[in-house]
Design a protein around this motif. Structure first.
Motif, PDB file in Angstrom:
ATOM      1  N   SER A  66       0.838  -1.199   0.000  1.00 49.57           N
ATOM      2  CA  SER A  66       0.000   0.000   0.000  1.00 49.57           C
ATOM      3  C   SER A  66       0.866   1.240   0.000  1.00 49.57           C
ATOM      4  N   ALA A  67       0.285   2.351  -0.435  1.00 48.45           N
ATOM      5  CA  ALA A  67       0.998   3.629  -0.458  1.00 48.45           C
ATOM      6  C   ALA A  67       1.336   4.088   0.960  1.00 48.45           C
ATOM      7  N   GLU A  68       0.451   3.803   1.903  1.00 50.97           N
ATOM      8  CA  GLU A  68       0.697   4.206   3.290  1.00 50.97           C
ATOM      9  C   GLU A  68       1.928   3.482   3.852  1.00 50.97           C
ATOM     10  N   GLU A  69       2.010   2.180   3.607  1.00 46.14           N
ATOM     11  CA  GLU A  69       3.176   1.418   4.086  1.00 46.14           C
ATOM     12  C   GLU A  69       4.445   1.862   3.356  1.00 46.14           C
ATOM     13  N   ARG A  70       4.318   2.160   2.075  1.00 52.09           N
ATOM     14  CA  ARG A  70       5.470   2.673   1.313  1.00 52.09           C
ATOM     15  C   ARG A  70       5.999   3.962   1.931  1.00 52.09           C
ATOM     16  N   ASP A  71       5.102   4.894   2.241  1.00 48.01           N
ATOM     17  CA  ASP A  71       5.532   6.185   2.783  1.00 48.01           C
ATOM     18  C   ASP A  71       6.160   6.042   4.162  1.00 48.01           C
ATOM     19  N   GLU A  72       5.623   5.141   4.982  1.00 50.23           N
ATOM     20  CA  GLU A  72       6.224   4.899   6.292  1.00 50.23           C
ATOM     21  C   GLU A  72       7.647   4.376   6.128  1.00 50.23           C
ATOM     22  N   ALA A  73       7.841   3.508   5.142  1.00 51.20           N
ATOM     23  CA  ALA A  73       9.176   2.958   4.887  1.00 51.20           C
ATOM     24  C   ALA A  73      10.124   4.040   4.379  1.00 51.20           C
ATOM     25  N   VAL A  74       9.599   4.957   3.562  1.00 52.96           N
ATOM     26  CA  VAL A  74      10.419   6.069   3.052  1.00 52.96           C
ATOM     27  C   VAL A  74      10.947   6.916   4.210  1.00 52.96           C
ATOM     28  N   ILE A  75      10.060   7.272   5.129  1.00 54.01           N
ATOM     29  CA  ILE A  75      10.471   8.106   6.267  1.00 54.01           C
ATOM     30  C   ILE A  75      11.518   7.377   7.108  1.00 54.01           C
ATOM     31  N   ALA A  76      11.299   6.089   7.376  1.00 57.50           N
ATOM     32  CA  ALA A  76      12.262   5.310   8.162  1.00 57.50           C
ATOM     33  C   ALA A  76      13.612   5.241   7.448  1.00 57.50           C
ATOM     34  N   HIS A  77      13.578   5.095   6.133  1.00 60.22           N
ATOM     35  CA  HIS A  77      14.814   5.019   5.346  1.00 60.22           C
ATOM     36  C   HIS A  77      15.569   6.342   5.404  1.00 60.22           C
ATOM     37  N   ILE A  78      14.865   7.452   5.258  1.00 55.57           N
ATOM     38  CA  ILE A  78      15.515   8.763   5.306  1.00 55.57           C
ATOM     39  C   ILE A  78      16.174   8.985   6.660  1.00 55.57           C
ATOM     40  N   LEU A  79      15.475   8.608   7.720  1.00 52.40           N
ATOM     41  CA  LEU A  79      16.052   8.723   9.070  1.00 52.40           C
ATOM     42  C   LEU A  79      17.315   7.880   9.198  1.00 52.40           C
ATOM     43  N   ASP A  80      17.293   6.702   8.624  1.00 55.46           N
ATOM     44  CA  ASP A  80      18.435   5.807   8.707  1.00 55.46           C
ATOM     45  C   ASP A  80      19.637   6.389   7.964  1.00 55.46           C
ATOM     46  N   ILE A  81      19.406   6.913   6.763  1.00 50.90           N
ATOM     47  CA  ILE A  81      20.490   7.475   5.955  1.00 50.90           C
ATOM     48  C   ILE A  81      21.051   8.737   6.609  1.00 50.90           C
ATOM     49  N   GLN A  82      20.191   9.474   7.305  1.00 48.85           N
ATOM     50  CA  GLN A  82      20.662  10.711   7.954  1.00 48.85           C
ATOM     51  C   GLN A  82      21.829  10.447   8.881  1.00 48.85           C
ATOM     52  N   GLY A  83      21.840   9.281   9.468  1.00 49.11           N
ATOM     53  CA  GLY A  83      22.926   8.946  10.377  1.00 49.11           C
ATOM     54  C   GLY A  83      24.277   8.870   9.681  1.00 49.11           C
ATOM     55  N   SER A  84      24.276   8.675   8.351  1.00 49.96           N
ATOM     56  CA  SER A  84      25.530   8.571   7.600  1.00 49.96           C
ATOM     57  C   SER A  84      26.095   9.926   7.224  1.00 49.96           C
ATOM     58  N   GLY A  85      25.260  10.960   7.282  1.00 47.24           N
ATOM     59  CA  GLY A  85      25.694  12.287   6.862  1.00 47.24           C
ATOM     60  C   GLY A  85      25.520  12.556   5.385  1.00 47.24           C
ATOM     61  N   GLN A  86      25.014  11.568   4.623  1.00 45.50           N
ATOM     62  CA  GLN A  86      24.779  11.792   3.194  1.00 45.50           C
ATOM     63  C   GLN A  86      23.662  12.817   2.974  1.00 45.50           C
ATOM     64  N   PRO A  87      23.824  13.745   2.037  1.00 44.52           N
ATOM     65  CA  PRO A  87      22.680  14.563   1.631  1.00 44.52           C
ATOM     66  C   PRO A  87      21.702  13.685   0.860  1.00 44.52           C
ATOM     67  N   GLN A  88      20.407  13.999   0.971  1.00 46.34           N
ATOM     68  CA  GLN A  88      19.402  13.173   0.310  1.00 46.34           C
ATOM     69  C   GLN A  88      18.477  14.030  -0.553  1.00 46.34           C
ATOM     70  N   LEU A  89      18.208  13.529  -1.741  1.00 48.66           N
ATOM     71  CA  LEU A  89      17.223  14.130  -2.635  1.00 48.66           C
ATOM     72  C   LEU A  89      16.052  13.163  -2.736  1.00 48.66           C
ATOM     73  N   VAL A  90      14.887  13.582  -2.275  1.00 46.52           N
ATOM     74  CA  VAL A  90      13.697  12.735  -2.269  1.00 46.52           C
ATOM     75  C   VAL A  90      12.794  13.175  -3.422  1.00 46.52           C
ATOM     76  N   GLY A  91      12.628  12.328  -4.404  1.00 46.45           N
ATOM     77  CA  GLY A  91      11.828  12.672  -5.579  1.00 46.45           C
ATOM     78  C   GLY A  91      10.422  12.129  -5.474  1.00 46.45           C
ATOM     79  N   THR A  92       9.427  13.005  -5.619  1.00 47.36           N
ATOM     80  CA  THR A  92       8.025  12.608  -5.515  1.00 47.36           C
ATOM     81  C   THR A  92       7.308  12.837  -6.833  1.00 47.36           C
ATOM     82  N   GLN A  93       6.082  12.311  -6.917  1.00 48.22           N
ATOM     83  CA  GLN A  93       5.319  12.383  -8.162  1.00 48.22           C
ATOM     84  C   GLN A  93       4.606  13.718  -8.359  1.00 48.22           C
ATOM     85  N   ASP A  94       4.198  14.351  -7.267  1.00 44.12           N
ATOM     86  CA  ASP A  94       3.379  15.545  -7.402  1.00 44.12           C
ATOM     87  C   ASP A  94       3.521  16.432  -6.169  1.00 44.12           C
ATOM     88  N   VAL A  95       2.880  17.598  -6.226  1.00 40.87           N
ATOM     89  CA  VAL A  95       2.967  18.573  -5.143  1.00 40.87           C
ATOM     90  C   VAL A  95       2.422  17.992  -3.844  1.00 40.87           C
TER      91      VAL A  95
END
Length: 795
Positions: A438-467
């Motif tokens: 589901s889209a809801e589970e996908r978005d929850e996973a996206v947020i968790a992934h971004i939080l995880d990557i933040q710990g590495s110090g990498q800059p992140q570009l998150v690309g979405t479909q629409d406004v």
């Protein structure tokens, strides 16, 4: 290359010229002209080409390069001296293939702008006028200013077209050797030039070569978008009560929405409900809407009949309003700014300047949002971008994702793709997609992934479909304490500042589609002061939220990471509910069991998502082919009209015809002492007025035919064949009608030393014109064919 066998069977090979190109570039080494004087360098460049004025048919200039390596070497050194840039060998290869007429694929950050500018120098030195076509005016002005010193060095005039230039300024720039311009500015100038009544009013000078930046975006994604020039004559706005009626309807009871969410259908119960609310007998009646109204005065009834729409017209309005209410979503397909509805360009995530929906859909959305409803206007002329590019004798282009658009580029433009290897091999790691139920589970996973990557110090570009999706992700990040910058159609003015700092350590940037933004994300920020820290962390990390409808768009987002051999990584999070899956997989079932987080881990799931994307790409190709079949005939007819216009503009044909038709009036006008020049122009004004009016009427007729032609498919007739038959029949006597009306006008109009006083007999040219684009693609921006819904109801 993984699919070399495929390209061999297709008769082409994206890397087939690389060996030869590398050999030529090697001869144009960086030191070849290092010791030459400026004069010697310019002499080397000019002696490497042969100029000829016109081809044997008097058409385009046919200068040619006689020494590729000498020309490339001279331009290479010229760029170093004037721009302080030392072109890489791969940029020189790209320039060489552009001069050969290919579409060049070069990775993001490999220097396409410089390669294109050097190709422009090469073509211009052959005596060919060159248009460098960009996706927006900002990039046109930027690239003209940036590359200008190199053009100046080689004695070439150059300039950029922008929306704030007047006619004289545009005319001056179009006469130059190299012109930078956004594609829509070029198209609208062509349309405006097709309404002039004096040759000296023409703004655009003919050009020989078009070099297309972001070629796949311009030539494929926007190829179906007609550029429209409209007059100030108002069109009909929809009835206000229709919007309120539609808002009161209930899904399943009064209307149904198709599985792919691209069509909405009125049910029998919905039709009865509408008839009852509107007080009419039948929505399917061709007669007047009030034929059963309780009116005792026959004269009053006649008056009411003439003012009210028919049942069939109300049916169209209801379907348009249903489409606006339930298929077009605010902050997905459009935004509202300063009480105006602004469409969003789905391929770029920006506001689509001047773009409108057809079929009354724009007015219906305005009514839905409670805004003032804008009226339409008489279409004076229109042209597709594909037809516009067909006006050039030579077309080439460059982009980061040409290979994936190879089918369209070959089928519709006859162009081959040349893939140029990156200067430094890419180090980007592309992780396999994470697919969720589901889209809801996908978005929850996206947020968790971004939080995880933040710990590495990498800059992140998150690309979405629409406004809406970009703001949803941004708000979710805010709730978990992650600061982010947002770049979408609502704030694209801040684009340069946002992108400039997107590469700083730990920075999170949420953006809609990144295609055509024209700016690279530099690791460590605009000044690259923290570059080492970001490189050590792993470079830019790209997170895609949902696959796009085309693999090209996915790759454009991925390509923001790993620039020029930088480290980087990317991953896409997809859900089975995403549009690309639900549309591409319509009617198919995926048997897979998600884990407790909703993740679908089987390989067949990834294959299914790939399959769905290929289906949507195939649909786009079919739509492109079908649309071009419709538009090709209109283009051919426009060419005939333009030929007639040219003859009227450049010869005394109009006066010869009208004076022969009414010799007595012609002699009387001469006897009054009116000059021959004034009389010829007066006749020209009369003839062109009626020719343009008849062409406008013909376009309106073709628009009506095309909207209703789908109904003929029910009778097993070919819609395209029927469209051709009807359009050719209607076009047959267009010129004769125009001449007949012009002769009648000549009999009636007063002609003085000031010319023909057409206004005195009610013949007025539009007091103002306005331009817009119509999205003609039913799979983009939710603009599905409204008439398709109507066709379903007559089954």
């Amino acid at each position: 290359m993984a699919f070399d066998w495929f390209w061999k069977t297709m008769g082409t090979f994206p890397t087939k010229n690389q060996k030869k190109s590398k050999a030529v570039v090697a001869q144009a080494g960086a030191d070849r002209f290092r010791e030459a004087s400026d004069a010697e360098l310019r002499e080397a460049a000019t002696s490497a080409v042969v100029k000829q004025d016109l081809d044997e048919y008097g058409q385009g200039r046919v200068g040619r390069v006689v020494d590729d390596s000498k020309l490339l070497g001279a331009m290479r050194e010229g760029a170093r001296r004037t721009l302080y840039l030392s072109p890489f060998d791969v940029q020189m290869q790209g320039t060489l293939r552009l001069l050969a007429g290919d579409v060049v694929e070069m990775a993001t950050g490999e220097g396409k702008t410089l390669a294109g500018a050097m190709a422009a120098v090469g073509y211009a030195l052959q005596g060919k006028r060159v248009h460098v076509v960009t996706v927006n005016s900002y990039l046109a002005a930027r690239d003209d200013a940036w590359m200008g010193p190199m053009f100046d060095f080689f004695g070439l005039s150059h300039g950029a077209i922008s929306e704030d230039l007047n006619s004289d300024e545009r005319r001056d720039i179009y006469a130059r050797d190299v012109v930078f311009s956004a594609i829509n500015e070029l198209g609208f100038d062509v349309l405006r030039d097709q309404l002039i009544t004096k040759r000296e009013d023409q703004v655009r000078s003919e050009a020989d070569v078009a070099i297309i930046d972001e070629a796949d975006s311009v030539m494929v994604d926007e190829a179906l978008v007609p550029l429209v020039l409209a007059g100030s004559e108002p069109g009909a706005a929809p009835m206000g009560q229709i919007t309120e009626l539609v808002k009161s309807m209930k899904e399943q009871e009064h209307f149904l929405i198709s599985e792919d969410h691209r069509n909405v259908f009125l049910t029998d119960a919905g039709a009865s409900y509408a008839e009852r609310k509107l007080g009419i007998e039948s929505l399917y009646a061709g007669g007047d809407a009030n034929e059963n109204a309780d009116t005792t005065d026959a004269e009053d009834q006649d008056s009411a009949v003439s003012a009210e729409p028919t049942g069939a017209e109300l049916l169209v309005q209801i379907n348009v309003a249903l489409h606006a209410e339930h298929l077009l979503q605010r902050d997905v397909h459009y935004i509202v700014r300063e009480d105006k509805v602004l469409l969003i360009d789905g391929s770029r995530g920006r506001v689509a300047d001047l773009q409108r929906w057809p079929d009354g859909l724009q007015s219906a959305v305005e009514a839905k949002e409670g805004l003032q409803v804008t009226e339409g206007g008489r279409i004076l002329d229109q042209i597709t971008i594909q037809a516009l590019l067909g006006m050039y004798h030579e077309v080439c282009g460059m982009t980061g994702t040409a290979l994936a658009a190879g089918d369209q580029l070959r089928q519709f433009y006859g162009l081959n793709v040349s893939v140029i290897e990156p200067n430094v091999p890419t180090q980007r790691f592309d992780e396999a997609d994470h697919v969720y139920a589901s889209a809801e589970e996908r978005d929850e996973a996206v947020i968790a992934h971004i939080l995880d990557i933040q710990g590495s110090g990498q800059p992140q570009l998150v690309g979405t479909q629409d406004v809406a999706e970009s703001e949803h992700i941004a708000h979710a990040l805010e709730r978990v304490g992650v600061e982010c910058s947002v770049l979408n159609a609502k704030n694209h003015e801040a684009e340069a500042a946002v992108i400039a700092e997107a590469g700083r350590p730990g920075r999170v940037t949420v953006s809609t589609q990144m295609a055509g933004r024209g700016t690279d994300i530099k690791l460590g920020g605009a000044d690259e002061s923290e570059r080492d820290e970001v490189v050590e962390a792993g470079g830019l990390h790209v997170v895609g939220v949902g696959r796009f409808r085309s693999q090209r768009l996915d790759n454009q987002l991925r390509g923001r990471a790993g620039r020029q051999g930088d480290p980087g990584s990317s991953v896409y999070f997809v859900s089975i509910e995403d549009d690309v899956v639900s549309v591409g997989g319509a009617g198919e079932e995926l048997q897979a069991q998600p884990d407790e987080d909703g993740l679908l881990k089987l390989k067949k799931v990834l294959n299914f998502v790939d399959h769905c994307q290929r289906v949507t790409e195939g649909q786009m190709l079919d739509i492109h082919a079908t649309t071009w079949k419709y538009n090709k005939l209109i283009k051919d007819q426009r060419d005939i009209i333009n030929g007639r216009r040219d003859k009227l503009l450049d010869t005394p044909t109009a006066w010869d015809d009208l004076s022969y038709h009414n010799v007595d009036k012609a002699n009387a006008l001469k006897a009054e002492g009116i000059s021959e020049e004034v009389l010829e122009q007066a006749a020209r004004d009369i003839m062109l007025f009626h020719l343009d009016h008849e062409w406008s009427e013909h376009l309106a007729y073709l628009d009506d035919v095309r909207e209703s032609i789908h109904l003929r498919a029910i009778a097993r007739e070919s819609p395209i064949d029927e469209f051709h038959r009807m359009s050719i029949a209607a076009f047959g006597d267009l010129a004769e009608r125009a001449v007949a009306k012009a002769r009648q006008t000549f009999d009636e109009v007063t002609i003085t030393s000031e010319g023909a006083q057409l206004g005195d007999i009610g013949l007025h040219k539009p007091s103002a014109t306005w331009t817009y684009m119509v999205n003609d693609n039913p799979l983009s921006s939710g603009g599905g064919s409204v008439i398709g819904s109507i066709a379903q109801m007559f089954r």
